[in-house]
Enzyme design. Structure first.
Site, PDB file in Angstrom:
ATOM      1  N   TRP A 264       0.881  -1.181   0.000  1.00 44.18           N
ATOM      2  CA  TRP A 264       0.000   0.000   0.000  1.00 44.18           C
ATOM      3  C   TRP A 264       0.906   1.214   0.000  1.00 44.18           C
ATOM      4  O   TRP A 264       1.777   1.339   0.857  1.00 44.18           O
ATOM      5  CB  TRP A 264      -0.868  -0.039   1.261  1.00 44.18           C
ATOM      6  CG  TRP A 264      -1.796   1.118   1.432  1.00 44.18           C
ATOM      7  CD1 TRP A 264      -2.610   1.676   0.494  1.00 44.18           C
ATOM      8  CD2 TRP A 264      -2.034   1.848   2.657  1.00 44.18           C
ATOM      9  NE1 TRP A 264      -3.342   2.703   1.052  1.00 44.18           N
ATOM     10  CE2 TRP A 264      -3.004   2.820   2.365  1.00 44.18           C
ATOM     11  CE3 TRP A 264      -1.524   1.767   3.949  1.00 44.18           C
ATOM     12  CZ2 TRP A 264      -3.476   3.719   3.331  1.00 44.18           C
ATOM     13  CZ3 TRP A 264      -1.992   2.637   4.908  1.00 44.18           C
ATOM     14  CH2 TRP A 264      -2.960   3.601   4.600  1.00 44.18           C
TER      15      TRP A 264
ATOM     16  N   ASP B 124      -0.497  -5.154   9.371  1.00 40.67           N
ATOM     17  CA  ASP B 124      -1.537  -4.230   8.935  1.00 40.67           C
ATOM     18  C   ASP B 124      -2.742  -5.075   8.523  1.00 40.67           C
ATOM     19  O   ASP B 124      -2.646  -5.890   7.599  1.00 40.67           O
ATOM     20  CB  ASP B 124      -1.035  -3.379   7.755  1.00 40.67           C
ATOM     21  CG  ASP B 124      -2.038  -2.292   7.381  1.00 40.67           C
ATOM     22  OD1 ASP B 124      -3.067  -2.156   8.074  1.00 40.67           O
ATOM     23  OD2 ASP B 124      -1.792  -1.576   6.390  1.00 40.67           O
TER      24      ASP B 124
ATOM     25  N   LYS C 247     -13.445  -1.047   5.774  1.00 41.23           N
ATOM     26  CA  LYS C 247     -13.946  -1.937   4.729  1.00 41.23           C
ATOM     27  C   LYS C 247     -14.949  -2.946   5.258  1.00 41.23           C
ATOM     28  O   LYS C 247     -16.049  -3.073   4.716  1.00 41.23           O
ATOM     29  CB  LYS C 247     -12.777  -2.682   4.071  1.00 41.23           C
ATOM     30  CG  LYS C 247     -12.108  -1.980   2.939  1.00 41.23           C
ATOM     31  CD  LYS C 247     -11.413  -0.695   3.224  1.00 41.23           C
ATOM     32  CE  LYS C 247     -10.061  -0.743   3.793  1.00 41.23           C
ATOM     33  NZ  LYS C 247      -9.292   0.487   3.744  1.00 41.23           N
TER      34      LYS C 247
END
Ligand code: PLA
Length: 438
Positions: free
Chosen positions: A166, A247, A283
């Site tokens: 990311w 993460d 999300k």
């Protein structure tokens, strides 16, 4: 005088007209935005969304940002969130006082159980310091800041990131003075994991290095280690005394199952790997704008975890002071009520299943209908929100410029942006881009 010295220190040039030649702010301003790294790690994903929104082409497609859309291309407010919101709205006992600095306790404790499991030994022993954060980005930042202050780095302050990762990880670590370096992860030849390269860099890194690991549904590649590979990774990490910086932004999105998607984190905890976890509810609860997340740091003793929590609260105090309450109350209600929790699990399955269906359909159209050159197995093998198509920057550009299909320059597509109405259009244009006929 003082002002010009500050300007010199900032290293930028001033024009006689009275403006900074780089950032065009009036020269009397003491803070300019044209430092050497300005824009380098800019918010390109959100620029892409803005370009998509400004495009007036009727059949435009947004496969950029990883935000879930339903089959009508609409943002989806999870039914369980609607229910929780209604309960909150009617709760006369609620006020708008500050939350504690480390967040809503019922939220942080339930969030820790969600990722680590209610059976977690670390939780039972009180060895987990949990703090509510500004979604996953805030958790990454606070985790990075914490390490930059308190981690005993072996030499340079550096973090190993998967290549690719990311993109914001780079800026987050640089911001706190930790240099990002890459470890091999994705192999373009196999469109899969470069496991040997990954293990090799774990072995060759200085002892006690910090490795950032995507807990599940790796962004941007959609390629995760298998359970057996996670076991081997844990072996080497323990041998070398490394630190795991997990993460976890997509728990539930990889398989549709919250527990299964937490298995790597839980396994590492059981093995006693020193670690922290960044958790996001953007999300899996569809709470993108609510900015609700948590940072969990696992200590070796309860006393250590207590000291960590105290240091985290000192850091948090100067950054945001008190985290926002609304998202924390919503998630806390869902995590702590068995009926709402069961409903949330069904909502997550709905989202994950739609994405899996889109993968199957795209694979079928490319392989069987269009007979697009190349092998497209990776579309169905990759998991989570994203697919790494393997197309090059020129092909990406053609899709954006000629077909109004928006995706990131590295060829990543958000599967959640595909639906029954646009999948044929996308596949046909991808086919043309691959053949060089677009
Ligand atoms: N970690 C990873 C791996 C992510 O992909 C994202 C979001 C985050 C953390 C942060 O999410 P949050 O702060 O909203 O909880 N990645 C998105 C959006 C969805 C972005 O770039 O910020 C993406 O499109 O990659």
């Amino acid at each position: 005088m003082a002002s010009s010295r500050v300007s010199q220190l900032l290293g930028h040039v001033q024009t006689p007209a009275g403006e900074c030649s780089l950032c065009i702010l009036p020269r009397h301003r003491q803070v300019h935005t044209c430092g050497p790294n300005a824009q380098k790690y800019g918010s390109s994903i959100f620029k892409l969304t803005a370009a998509y929104k400004a495009d007036t082409f009727a059949d435009k497609v947004n496969l950029g940002v990883g935000a879930y859309r339903d089959d009508d291309n609409k943002p989806w407010v999870l039914p369980v969130i609607k229910k929780a919101k209604a309960i909150l709205a009617n709760d006369e006992a609620l006020d708008h006082e500050y939350l504690p600095i480390t967040g809503l306790p019922e939220f942080t404790s339930a969030a820790a159980r969600l990722i680590l499991s209610p059976d977690s030994v670390a939780l039972k022993e009180g060895r987990v310091a949990s703090v509510q954060t500004i979604s996953g980005t805030g958790a990454n930042h606070l985790g990075a800041l914490f390490l930059s202050r308190f981690y005993e780095f072996n030499g340079e302050k550096q973090v190993f990131l998967s290549n690719p990762t990311w993109i914001n990880h780079l800026a987050i670590f640089k911001n706190v003075g930790i240099a990002p370096i890459y470890y091999p992860y994705y192999d373009p030849k196999t469109i899969g994991l470069d496991f040997a390269g990954f293990v090799n860099s774990l072995r060759n890194a200085p002892k006690r290095s910090v490795f950032l690991l995507h807990a599940c549904a790796h962004n941007p590649t959609g390629v995760d280690p298998t359970p057996e590979q996670w076991e081997q990774l844990a072996d080497v990490i323990l041998e070398q005394g490394h630190y795991a910086f997990f993460d976890c932004a997509y728990q539930g999105f990889a398989s549709g199952d919250l527990d299964r998607d937490a298995s790597a984190v839980r396994y590492f905890e059981q093995r006693g790997v020193p670690m922290l976890i960044c958790q996001s509810f953007a999300k899996n609860a569809g709470l993108y704008g609510e900015r609700i997340g948590a940072l969990h740091v696992i200590g070796s003793t309860k006393a250590e975890a207590d000291r960590v929590k105290s240091q985290l609260s000192v850091l948090q105090r100067s950054e945001i002071s008190n985290p926002p309450s609304h998202g924390a109350r919503l998630v806390s209600m869902i995590l702590n009520d068995p009926q709402l929790f069961a409903e949330w699990q069904r909502d997550i399955k709905t989202m994950a299943q739609r994405i899996i269906d889109m993968r199957d359909r795209l694979f079928d159209i490319l392989t069987n209908k269009l007979k697009t050159p190349g092998n497209w197995d990776h579309i169905v093998n990759q998991i989570g929100m994203f697919s790494f198509t393997g197309i090059n920057a020129e092909q990406v550009n053609a899709l954006i410029e000629k077909a109004h299909i928006y995706l990131t320059a590295n060829g990543r597509i958000s599967m959640a942006g595909l639906n029954s109405n646009n999948i044929d259009y996308f596949a046909e244009n991808l086919d043309k881009a691959v053949r060089g006929t677009l």
